[in-house]
Design an enzyme around this catalytic site. Structure first.
Site, PDB file in Angstrom:
ATOM      1  N   ARG A  47      37.872  15.466 -52.290  1.00  0.00           N
ATOM      2  CA  ARG A  47      37.098  14.685 -53.261  1.00  0.00           C
ATOM      3  C   ARG A  47      35.930  15.497 -53.842  1.00  0.00           C
ATOM      4  O   ARG A  47      35.622  15.382 -55.016  1.00  0.00           O
ATOM      5  CB  ARG A  47      36.524  13.442 -52.581  1.00  0.00           C
ATOM      6  CG  ARG A  47      37.317  12.197 -52.891  1.00  0.00           C
ATOM      7  CD  ARG A  47      36.608  10.969 -52.391  1.00  0.00           C
ATOM      8  NE  ARG A  47      36.678  10.906 -50.937  1.00  0.00           N
ATOM      9  CZ  ARG A  47      37.268   9.927 -50.270  1.00  0.00           C
ATOM     10  NH1 ARG A  47      37.836   8.930 -50.914  1.00  0.00           N
ATOM     11  NH2 ARG A  47      37.313   9.919 -48.960  1.00  0.00           N
ATOM     12  N   LYS A 152      46.555  13.126 -35.859  1.00  0.00           N
ATOM     13  CA  LYS A 152      46.372  11.865 -35.183  1.00  0.00           C
ATOM     14  C   LYS A 152      45.063  11.213 -35.689  1.00  0.00           C
ATOM     15  O   LYS A 152      44.242  11.927 -36.232  1.00  0.00           O
ATOM     16  CB  LYS A 152      46.351  12.060 -33.681  1.00  0.00           C
ATOM     17  CG  LYS A 152      45.121  12.835 -33.168  1.00  0.00           C
ATOM     18  CD  LYS A 152      44.951  12.612 -31.719  1.00  0.00           C
ATOM     19  CE  LYS A 152      43.595  12.077 -31.374  1.00  0.00           C
ATOM     20  NZ  LYS A 152      42.457  12.913 -31.671  1.00  0.00           N
ATOM     21  N   ASP A 181      50.324  16.894 -32.587  1.00  0.00           N
ATOM     22  CA  ASP A 181      49.581  16.608 -31.365  1.00  0.00           C
ATOM     23  C   ASP A 181      49.207  17.995 -30.861  1.00  0.00           C
ATOM     24  O   ASP A 181      50.052  18.720 -30.329  1.00  0.00           O
ATOM     25  CB  ASP A 181      50.460  15.880 -30.345  1.00  0.00           C
ATOM     26  CG  ASP A 181      49.649  15.474 -29.138  1.00  0.00           C
ATOM     27  OD1 ASP A 181      48.917  16.343 -28.616  1.00  0.00           O
ATOM     28  OD2 ASP A 181      49.723  14.317 -28.719  1.00  0.00           O
ATOM     29  N   HIS A 182      47.952  18.395 -31.059  1.00  0.00           N
ATOM     30  CA  HIS A 182      47.654  19.820 -30.857  1.00  0.00           C
ATOM     31  C   HIS A 182      47.829  20.231 -29.397  1.00  0.00           C
ATOM     32  O   HIS A 182      47.968  21.408 -29.101  1.00  0.00           O
ATOM     33  CB  HIS A 182      46.285  20.200 -31.438  1.00  0.00           C
ATOM     34  CG  HIS A 182      45.112  19.834 -30.591  1.00  0.00           C
ATOM     35  ND1 HIS A 182      44.546  18.602 -30.607  1.00  0.00           N
ATOM     36  CD2 HIS A 182      44.409  20.551 -29.684  1.00  0.00           C
ATOM     37  CE1 HIS A 182      43.535  18.568 -29.753  1.00  0.00           C
ATOM     38  NE2 HIS A 182      43.432  19.741 -29.167  1.00  0.00           N
ATOM     39  N   LYS A 186      49.616  23.955 -27.342  1.00  0.00           N
ATOM     40  CA  LYS A 186      48.955  24.832 -26.366  1.00  0.00           C
ATOM     41  C   LYS A 186      50.011  25.564 -25.550  1.00  0.00           C
ATOM     42  O   LYS A 186      50.951  24.948 -25.036  1.00  0.00           O
ATOM     43  CB  LYS A 186      48.039  24.015 -25.440  1.00  0.00           C
ATOM     44  CG  LYS A 186      46.813  23.455 -26.152  1.00  0.00           C
ATOM     45  CD  LYS A 186      45.900  22.752 -25.184  1.00  0.00           C
ATOM     46  CE  LYS A 186      44.822  21.953 -25.905  1.00  0.00           C
ATOM     47  NZ  LYS A 186      43.640  22.694 -26.265  1.00  0.00           N
ATOM     48  N   GLU A 220      35.959  16.799 -20.572  1.00  0.00           N
ATOM     49  CA  GLU A 220      35.181  17.549 -21.574  1.00  0.00           C
ATOM     50  C   GLU A 220      33.711  17.452 -21.219  1.00  0.00           C
ATOM     51  O   GLU A 220      33.247  16.380 -20.796  1.00  0.00           O
ATOM     52  CB  GLU A 220      35.383  16.947 -22.958  1.00  0.00           C
ATOM     53  CG  GLU A 220      36.781  17.125 -23.485  1.00  0.00           C
ATOM     54  CD  GLU A 220      36.866  16.616 -24.912  1.00  0.00           C
ATOM     55  OE1 GLU A 220      36.677  17.423 -25.823  1.00  0.00           O
ATOM     56  OE2 GLU A 220      37.107  15.415 -25.091  1.00  0.00           O
ATOM     57  N   ASP A 239      41.920   8.166 -28.276  1.00  0.00           N
ATOM     58  CA  ASP A 239      41.622   9.533 -28.731  1.00  0.00           C
ATOM     59  C   ASP A 239      42.384  10.579 -27.918  1.00  0.00           C
ATOM     60  O   ASP A 239      42.813  11.597 -28.449  1.00  0.00           O
ATOM     61  CB  ASP A 239      40.102   9.761 -28.593  1.00  0.00           C
ATOM     62  CG  ASP A 239      39.648  11.068 -29.204  1.00  0.00           C
ATOM     63  OD1 ASP A 239      40.003  11.325 -30.361  1.00  0.00           O
ATOM     64  OD2 ASP A 239      38.946  11.846 -28.516  1.00  0.00           O
ATOM     65  N   HIS A 244      47.696  12.946 -26.475  1.00  0.00           N
ATOM     66  CA  HIS A 244      47.738  14.194 -25.713  1.00  0.00           C
ATOM     67  C   HIS A 244      48.205  13.997 -24.267  1.00  0.00           C
ATOM     68  O   HIS A 244      49.108  14.685 -23.792  1.00  0.00           O
ATOM     69  CB  HIS A 244      46.359  14.856 -25.668  1.00  0.00           C
ATOM     70  CG  HIS A 244      45.723  15.034 -27.019  1.00  0.00           C
ATOM     71  ND1 HIS A 244      46.447  15.340 -28.139  1.00  0.00           N
ATOM     72  CD2 HIS A 244      44.425  14.970 -27.428  1.00  0.00           C
ATOM     73  CE1 HIS A 244      45.619  15.453 -29.174  1.00  0.00           C
ATOM     74  NE2 HIS A 244      44.396  15.221 -28.769  1.00  0.00           N
ATOM     75  N   LYS A 344      34.364  12.194 -21.818  1.00  0.00           N
ATOM     76  CA  LYS A 344      33.377  13.067 -22.463  1.00  0.00           C
ATOM     77  C   LYS A 344      32.141  13.103 -21.568  1.00  0.00           C
ATOM     78  O   LYS A 344      31.890  12.176 -20.807  1.00  0.00           O
ATOM     79  CB  LYS A 344      32.989  12.503 -23.826  1.00  0.00           C
ATOM     80  CG  LYS A 344      34.184  12.412 -24.776  1.00  0.00           C
ATOM     81  CD  LYS A 344      33.905  13.143 -26.062  1.00  0.00           C
ATOM     82  CE  LYS A 344      35.052  13.032 -27.037  1.00  0.00           C
ATOM     83  NZ  LYS A 344      35.724  14.328 -27.264  1.00  0.00           N
TER      84      LYS A 344
HETATM   85  C1  BG6 Z   1      40.987  15.783 -30.063  1.00  0.00           C
HETATM   86  C2  BG6 Z   1      40.066  14.637 -29.833  1.00  0.00           C
HETATM   87  O1  BG6 Z   1      42.274  15.338 -30.399  1.00  0.00           O
HETATM   88  O2  BG6 Z   1      41.071  16.563 -28.892  1.00  0.00           O
HETATM   89  C3  BG6 Z   1      38.689  15.121 -29.428  1.00  0.00           C
HETATM   90  O3  BG6 Z   1      39.965  13.850 -31.007  1.00  0.00           O
HETATM   91  C4  BG6 Z   1      38.788  16.040 -28.252  1.00  0.00           C
HETATM   92  O4  BG6 Z   1      37.818  14.042 -29.141  1.00  0.00           O
HETATM   93  C5  BG6 Z   1      39.828  17.123 -28.494  1.00  0.00           C
HETATM   94  O5  BG6 Z   1      37.512  16.630 -28.063  1.00  0.00           O
HETATM   95  C6  BG6 Z   1      40.065  17.930 -27.248  1.00  0.00           C
HETATM   96  O6  BG6 Z   1      40.876  19.011 -27.571  1.00  0.00           O
HETATM   97  P1  BG6 Z   1      40.798  20.361 -26.732  1.00  0.00           P
HETATM   98  O7  BG6 Z   1      41.865  21.209 -27.337  1.00  0.00           O
HETATM   99  O8  BG6 Z   1      39.411  20.896 -26.905  1.00  0.00           O
HETATM  100  O9  BG6 Z   1      41.081  19.961 -25.326  1.00  0.00           O
END
Ligand code: BG6
Length: 506
Positions: A47, A152, A181-182, A186, A220, A239, A244, A344
């Site tokens: 935007r 996501k 889904d990152h 990994k 985290e 989240d 994940h 967190k």
């Molecule tokens: C994300 C979440 O998908 O994954 C975040 O939205 C989180 O809140 C993050 O911090 C954690 O990813 P990683 O790769 O740092 O474990």
């Protein structure tokens, strides 16, 4: 693998954080390794107004700041392939202009029709942008493939995920959709498959006969950072767990696939989701624990509580910690408890899967108290990626005292191997059209279905308590009770924190 096809990569939300921190650095890394098609252009769409040159300058700084790869010799050549355009996401006229601009780029740079549309936007646009793209025919594949990558969260609950699914599948085909889904990108998550299915010694033990319970932790140390607004409408369950951690569970629990074909792997993942024992609303308070971090002091630094974070409702009931106990009702896992937790502002950053093997039927030695904890296989996903096997050894000297010792492998020992980032791997796979590491619609829906009773029970505080925990601790003490009847409880992996309190040895 070098691909000779041409490609236009369109990123919606190009002025956002993800583009800067992850997507463009990952694309550059693929470029310098010659893993992008020779004819390539990236069109940033957002935007906020900016020129091509401004976008290029910003992305050049981003590549240098969030470096994925040491070799920056190709940055200038890479950024010349970057273009930028503004859009009003909900106005059809701007999609007509986008189409014209894509045609222009294709003509100018002699690119074919292959196109990736990456939605790095707020989730409320996931239904909107694909519909408009389709309305101007940009999903059609006559002149080359078209793929849609969606970040996501895929929906907010089962109902919204079903609506989103219908909206998307009206115009797009399932095989055009790539849900990121990152965690699946990994290296160590993928290594779960290799550890399990390439070694004859683990798989025979990988079942209810030998495994006592499975524990998956993703901790985290950071808080919600600048994402208070998003996070407050999401929470730890949505989240981290819905996507994940349930995906990691599936890779830990799935049956061997018949081949490495995407469909074969994804079918086995889906079967795990379909076998999750439903949680009844009445038992939520016993099998699901939630918490929220409170203000505290860590290493002399005052840390605000969650409700004091920017963008967070001061009366928020959103959980920043969630722990679950559940079962997978199939032949392999019948009655083996799975425990997952995430939070967190915990003491450190660590993600790992711990397989707790059953104790021997009769323990001959002293130290009986610890016999359940003797055999563990720890698969460390991050940091200090590696594998640790814990087993009992005789303490030298008289008698037969037993102590636990470790046998470990660390990825960093493969010093000549660079570990690609999750985004690099997933972007590359999406360009190749390999959907193995992307979540399929049914998986996402099954995950929402499984969590529905928990989501509903957590809507109000009177049904299930929300426990506070001081920032920098391991979450609510009540979550220790989840692992009842098990003398060792959760594994607290980071006894030896480094001085900065961040690095956590395997
Ligand atoms: C994300 C979440 O998908 O994954 C975040 O939205 C989180 O809140 C993050 O911090 C954690 O990813 P990683 O790769 O740092 O474990």
């Amino acid at each position: 693998m070098k691909t000779n096809d041409s490609l236009i990569y369109v990123i919606f939300g190009a002025s956002g954080d993800l583009t800067k921190r992850k997507l463009v650095p990952a694309l550059y890394s693929l470029f310098i390794q010659k893993l992008l098609p020779e004819s390539f252009a990236l069109l940033g769409v957002s935007r906020s107004p900016a020129t091509d040159d401004e976008f290029r300058d910003n992305m050049k700084s981003a590549i240098n700041e969030f470096k994925e790869i040491e070799d920056t010799s190709g940055v200038d050549e890479f950024i010349r392939k970057l273009f930028y355009t503004t859009i009003q996401f909900d106005q059809i006229s701007t999609y007509h202009s986008l189409k014209k601009q894509l045609d222009l780029l294709r003509g100018l740079l002699k690119l074919g029709g292959n196109t990736v549309f990456y939605l790095s936007t707020p989730p409320n646009l996931y239904g909107v942008i694909p519909q408009y793209l389709a309305a101007v025919g940009l999903q059609k594949q006559e002149d080359g493939w078209k793929r849609l990558i969606i970040e996501k969260p895929f929906g907010y609950d089962l109902e919204s995920a079903l609506i989103l699914k219908d909206r998307l599948l009206k115009d797009w085909k399932e095989d055009q959709l790539f849900r990121i889904d990152h965690y699946l990108g990994k290296e160590t998550v993928q290594n779960l498959l290799v550890t399990r299915f390439s070694n004859g010694m683990f798989e025979p033990l990988w079942n209810r006969n030998y495994i006592h319970h499975v524990e998956i932790t993703s901790a985290e140390s950071i808080g919600v950072e600048k994402r208070g607004g998003y996070y407050d409408s999401s929470g730890a369950l949505r989240d981290m767990i819905q996507n994940h951690l349930l995906q990691v569970t599936a890779l830990t629990a799935m049956e061997p696939p018949s081949s490495l074909e995407p469909a074969a792997i994804r079918n086995e993942i889906l079967k795990v989701f379909q076998s999750l024992r439903p949680i009844s609303r009445e038992t939520v308070k016993d099998v699901a624990i939630r918490g929220q971090y409170l203000s505290s002091t860590i290493k002399g630094m005052p840390i605000p509580g969650y409700r004091e974070e920017k963008g967070v409702n001061p009366d928020s009931l959103t959980e920043t910690y969630a722990a679950l106990k559940f079962y997978i009702d199939n032949w392999r896992w019948g009655d083996v408890p799975f425990y997952i937790r995430t939070g967190k502002r915990l003491p450190t950053r660590v993600t790992e899967v711990v397989i707790h093997f059953k104790a021997t039927p009769h323990f001959l030695f002293s130290g009986d108290k610890y016999r359940q904890s003797l055999n563990q296989l720890v698969i460390r996903i991050q940091p200090d990626e590696g594998i640790l096997l814990k087993f009992g050894m005789k303490i030298p000297g008289a008698g037969f005292e037993v102590q636990t010792v470790n046998m470990d492998f660390h990825y960093y020992e493969l010093s000549n191997q660079r570990i690609p980032s999750a985004y690099e791997r997933l972007i590359y796979d999406s360009i190749k059209g390999d959907s193995t590491l992307f979540a399929r619609t049914e998986e996402v829906l099954e995950a929402w279905k499984f969590l529905k009773p928990v989501i509903e029970a957590w809507k109000t505080e009177h049904e299930v308590p929300l426990f506070g925990y001081p920032a920098g601790t391991w979450g609510p003490e009540r979550s220790d009770d989840l692992i009842e009847g098990n003398e060792i409880g959760w594994r607290y992996p980071c006894k030896n924190l480094s001085d900065d309190g961040i690095y956590c040895e395997l």
